[in-house]
Design a protein around this motif. Structure first.
Motif, PDB file in Angstrom:
ATOM      1  N   GLU A  80      -6.953  -7.378   4.152  1.00 52.79           N
ATOM      2  CA  GLU A  80      -7.641  -6.287   4.845  1.00 52.79           C
ATOM      3  C   GLU A  80      -7.180  -6.190   6.300  1.00 52.79           C
ATOM      4  O   GLU A  80      -7.011  -5.090   6.827  1.00 52.79           O
ATOM      5  CB  GLU A  80      -9.152  -6.480   4.757  1.00 52.79           C
ATOM      6  CG  GLU A  80      -9.661  -6.322   3.343  1.00 52.79           C
ATOM      7  CD  GLU A  80     -11.169  -6.440   3.214  1.00 52.79           C
ATOM      8  OE1 GLU A  80     -11.873  -6.470   4.241  1.00 52.79           O
ATOM      9  OE2 GLU A  80     -11.637  -6.492   2.066  1.00 52.79           O
ATOM     10  N   ARG A  81      -6.937  -7.332   6.938  1.00 52.72           N
ATOM     11  CA  ARG A  81      -6.423  -7.316   8.310  1.00 52.72           C
ATOM     12  C   ARG A  81      -5.014  -6.740   8.354  1.00 52.72           C
ATOM     13  O   ARG A  81      -4.672  -5.964   9.243  1.00 52.72           O
ATOM     14  CB  ARG A  81      -6.428  -8.723   8.907  1.00 52.72           C
ATOM     15  CG  ARG A  81      -7.750  -9.133   9.499  1.00 52.72           C
ATOM     16  CD  ARG A  81      -7.601 -10.363  10.386  1.00 52.72           C
ATOM     17  NE  ARG A  81      -6.897 -11.465   9.753  1.00 52.72           N
ATOM     18  CZ  ARG A  81      -7.451 -12.366   8.941  1.00 52.72           C
ATOM     19  NH1 ARG A  81      -8.734 -12.282   8.656  1.00 52.72           N
ATOM     20  NH2 ARG A  81      -6.743 -13.332   8.428  1.00 52.72           N
ATOM     21  N   LYS A  86      -5.332  -3.049   7.727  1.00 53.86           N
ATOM     22  CA  LYS A  86      -6.268  -2.406   8.648  1.00 53.86           C
ATOM     23  C   LYS A  86      -7.223  -1.450   7.930  1.00 53.86           C
ATOM     24  O   LYS A  86      -7.497  -0.358   8.404  1.00 53.86           O
ATOM     25  CB  LYS A  86      -5.522  -1.677   9.763  1.00 53.86           C
ATOM     26  CG  LYS A  86      -4.694  -2.608  10.623  1.00 53.86           C
ATOM     27  CD  LYS A  86      -3.985  -1.876  11.729  1.00 53.86           C
ATOM     28  CE  LYS A  86      -3.272  -2.872  12.594  1.00 53.86           C
ATOM     29  NZ  LYS A  86      -1.846  -2.822  12.507  1.00 53.86           N
ATOM     30  N   GLN A  87      -7.697  -1.888   6.763  1.00 55.66           N
ATOM     31  CA  GLN A  87      -8.680  -1.104   6.023  1.00 55.66           C
ATOM     32  C   GLN A  87      -9.370  -2.019   5.017  1.00 55.66           C
ATOM     33  O   GLN A  87      -8.858  -3.078   4.672  1.00 55.66           O
ATOM     34  CB  GLN A  87      -8.029   0.065   5.296  1.00 55.66           C
ATOM     35  CG  GLN A  87      -7.225  -0.324   4.063  1.00 55.66           C
ATOM     36  CD  GLN A  87      -6.663   0.887   3.365  1.00 55.66           C
ATOM     37  OE1 GLN A  87      -5.827   1.579   3.927  1.00 55.66           O
ATOM     38  NE2 GLN A  87      -7.111   1.147   2.160  1.00 55.66           N
ATOM     39  N   GLU A  88     -10.557  -1.590   4.548  1.00 49.97           N
ATOM     40  CA  GLU A  88     -11.267  -2.354   3.536  1.00 49.97           C
ATOM     41  C   GLU A  88     -10.604  -2.158   2.189  1.00 49.97           C
ATOM     42  O   GLU A  88     -10.102  -1.081   1.880  1.00 49.97           O
ATOM     43  CB  GLU A  88     -12.730  -1.896   3.459  1.00 49.97           C
ATOM     44  CG  GLU A  88     -13.671  -2.903   4.059  1.00 49.97           C
ATOM     45  CD  GLU A  88     -15.112  -2.492   3.883  1.00 49.97           C
ATOM     46  OE1 GLU A  88     -15.586  -2.451   2.727  1.00 49.97           O
ATOM     47  OE2 GLU A  88     -15.745  -2.225   4.905  1.00 49.97           O
ATOM     48  N   ILE A  89     -10.613  -3.220   1.387  1.00 48.92           N
ATOM     49  CA  ILE A  89     -10.014  -3.158   0.061  1.00 48.92           C
ATOM     50  C   ILE A  89     -11.124  -3.391  -0.961  1.00 48.92           C
ATOM     51  O   ILE A  89     -11.802  -4.418  -0.901  1.00 48.92           O
ATOM     52  CB  ILE A  89      -8.898  -4.212  -0.086  1.00 48.92           C
ATOM     53  CG1 ILE A  89      -7.806  -3.949   0.953  1.00 48.92           C
ATOM     54  CG2 ILE A  89      -8.323  -4.194  -1.493  1.00 48.92           C
ATOM     55  CD1 ILE A  89      -6.728  -4.983   1.015  1.00 48.92           C
ATOM     56  N   LYS A 142     -10.052 -12.402   4.066  1.00 46.63           N
ATOM     57  CA  LYS A 142      -9.788 -10.983   4.332  1.00 46.63           C
ATOM     58  C   LYS A 142      -8.440 -10.772   5.033  1.00 46.63           C
ATOM     59  O   LYS A 142      -8.266  -9.882   5.850  1.00 46.63           O
ATOM     60  CB  LYS A 142     -10.927 -10.350   5.139  1.00 46.63           C
ATOM     61  CG  LYS A 142     -12.265 -10.408   4.421  1.00 46.63           C
ATOM     62  CD  LYS A 142     -13.285  -9.539   5.096  1.00 46.63           C
ATOM     63  CE  LYS A 142     -14.657  -9.681   4.462  1.00 46.63           C
ATOM     64  NZ  LYS A 142     -14.770  -9.186   3.130  1.00 46.63           N
ATOM     65  N   ARG A 202       0.878  -1.174   0.000  1.00 51.88           N
ATOM     66  CA  ARG A 202       0.000   0.000   0.000  1.00 51.88           C
ATOM     67  C   ARG A 202       0.910   1.217   0.000  1.00 51.88           C
ATOM     68  O   ARG A 202       1.691   1.427   0.913  1.00 51.88           O
ATOM     69  CB  ARG A 202      -0.900   0.023   1.235  1.00 51.88           C
ATOM     70  CG  ARG A 202      -1.847   1.247   1.218  1.00 51.88           C
ATOM     71  CD  ARG A 202      -2.710   1.324   2.438  1.00 51.88           C
ATOM     72  NE  ARG A 202      -1.855   1.650   3.584  1.00 51.88           N
ATOM     73  CZ  ARG A 202      -2.164   1.379   4.843  1.00 51.88           C
ATOM     74  NH1 ARG A 202      -3.277   0.781   5.140  1.00 51.88           N
ATOM     75  NH2 ARG A 202      -1.348   1.702   5.812  1.00 51.88           N
ATOM     76  N   TYR A 220      -8.688  -6.092  -5.758  1.00 55.86           N
ATOM     77  CA  TYR A 220      -8.405  -7.535  -5.743  1.00 55.86           C
ATOM     78  C   TYR A 220      -8.265  -8.078  -7.160  1.00 55.86           C
ATOM     79  O   TYR A 220      -7.362  -8.860  -7.447  1.00 55.86           O
ATOM     80  CB  TYR A 220      -9.524  -8.303  -5.016  1.00 55.86           C
ATOM     81  CG  TYR A 220      -9.410  -8.289  -3.514  1.00 55.86           C
ATOM     82  CD1 TYR A 220      -8.331  -8.889  -2.867  1.00 55.86           C
ATOM     83  CD2 TYR A 220     -10.390  -7.717  -2.727  1.00 55.86           C
ATOM     84  CE1 TYR A 220      -8.223  -8.896  -1.486  1.00 55.86           C
ATOM     85  CE2 TYR A 220     -10.300  -7.713  -1.346  1.00 55.86           C
ATOM     86  CZ  TYR A 220      -9.211  -8.309  -0.732  1.00 55.86           C
ATOM     87  OH  TYR A 220      -9.121  -8.318   0.632  1.00 55.86           O
TER      88      TYR A 220
END
Length: 91
Positions: A67-68, A71-74, A64, A29, A79
């Motif tokens: 995402e863990r 620490k945010q939604e993807i 997920k 990221r 994907y």
């Protein structure tokens, strides 16, 4: 007396196995918030490691794991793009 070199180990967010860092692929990221595949593992940013297989990527997406790690939604588009990039690099 020989000095044994330490091999850095990382955990795959898909299958959960500990493997040498060089055997894994890094999902990154960037500071702008975009997600890219970092094949060399040298770019700056927050990273998560995956085995170089599409199956592990799919496990990470389903559970997920990415995402863990971040620490945010993807979003789903990310994907899909990452899976395409991993397929190109893995070949």
């Amino acid at each position: 007396m020989a000095v044994k070199k330490k091999i850095p180990m990382r955990k795959c967010v898909g299958c959960g196995e500990m493997k040498p860092k060089k055997e894994l692929m890094r999902i990154l990221r960037t500071e702008e918030g975009s997600f890219v595949v970092d094949a060399e593992g040298k770019k700056n940013g927050r990273g998560a490691y995956l085995c170089r297989s599409v199956e592990c990527f799919r496990k990470a997406a389903k559970s997920k794991g990415l995402e863990r790690s971040f620490k945010q939604e993807i979003p789903q588009e990310v994907y899909e793009r990452l899976e395409k990039e991993m397929g190109e690099i893995g070949e």
